[in-house]
Design a protein around this motif. Structure first.
Motif, short mmCIF file in Angstrom:
data_model
loop_
_atom_site.label_atom_id
_atom_site.label_comp_id
_atom_site.label_asym_id
_atom_site.label_seq_id
_atom_site.Cartn_x
_atom_site.Cartn_y
_atom_site.Cartn_z
N TYR A 1 -0.43 3.17 -0.68
CA TYR A 1 0.52 2.54 0.26
C TYR A 1 1.93 2.26 -0.26
N VAL B 1 -6.59 5.54 2.44
CA VAL B 1 -5.41 4.99 1.78
C VAL B 1 -5.61 3.47 1.00
N ALA C 1 -5.45 -2.78 2.23
CA ALA C 1 -4.62 -2.00 1.20
C ALA C 1 -3.10 -2.45 1.48
N GLN C 2 -2.88 -2.80 2.77
CA GLN C 2 -1.49 -3.18 3.20
C GLN C 2 -1.31 -4.64 2.73
N GLN D 1 4.04 5.13 -0.51
CA GLN D 1 4.69 5.38 0.55
C GLN D 1 5.62 4.45 0.94
N ILE D 2 5.71 3.36 0.72
CA ILE D 2 6.86 2.35 0.88
C ILE D 2 7.91 2.84 0.16
N ASP E 1 -4.17 0.69 -2.07
CA ASP E 1 -2.92 -0.10 -2.23
C ASP E 1 -2.21 0.64 -3.00
N ALA F 1 0.85 -3.95 -2.78
CA ALA F 1 1.56 -3.60 -1.52
C ALA F 1 2.51 -4.34 -1.09
N GLN G 1 3.13 -3.99 9.80
CA GLN G 1 2.11 -3.46 9.37
C GLN G 1 0.88 -4.16 9.97
#
Length: 113
Positions: free
Chosen positions: A16, A11, A48-49, A19-20, A13, A54, A43
């Motif tokens: 991610y 995963v 990455a988050q 995905q957001i 950035d 992100a 989260q």
């Protein structure tokens, strides 16, 4: 929204952030009024988050971050509840490959609503 990554995938950035954006789209598609309200986004603190990419995606989506304690040894209470039930659901089963695991977990999530 359920999305499975290939075995060994990482995963990043960028992934991610994508995905957001997908989550925001799914919320908008299914419940238009929800985006008018505050969406709390929880989260953990994975790099990455927490990256600039992100965080920009979360901000652009209009989500408000519900912070996770930086050094929490315990999983989030929502994770604990979810994975305890999933573990019970798959107890005693054997899976031939990742596809079967995906189908089984998708079935679990659909039945758990």
């Amino acid at each position: 929204m359920i999305e499975y990554l290939d075995r060994g995938a990482t995963v990043t950035d960028v992934l991610y952030a994508e995905q957001i954006n997908k989550i925001r789209y799914e919320i908008r598609k299914k419940q238009r009024s929800k985006l008018a309200k505050i969406v709390l986004f929880h989260q953990d603190n994975a790099s990455a988050q927490k990256s600039a990419v992100a965080m920009a995606a979360i901000r652009d989506a209009g989500f408000e971050i519900l912070e996770h304690p930086p050094y929490a040894l315990d999983p989030a209470s929502s994770d604990f509840y979810l994975f305890l039930r999933l573990k019970e659901y798959v107890k005693g089963q054997r899976f031939e490959d990742d596809t079967v695991v995906g189908r089984c977990s998708t079935e679990f999530f659909r039945c758990s609503r």
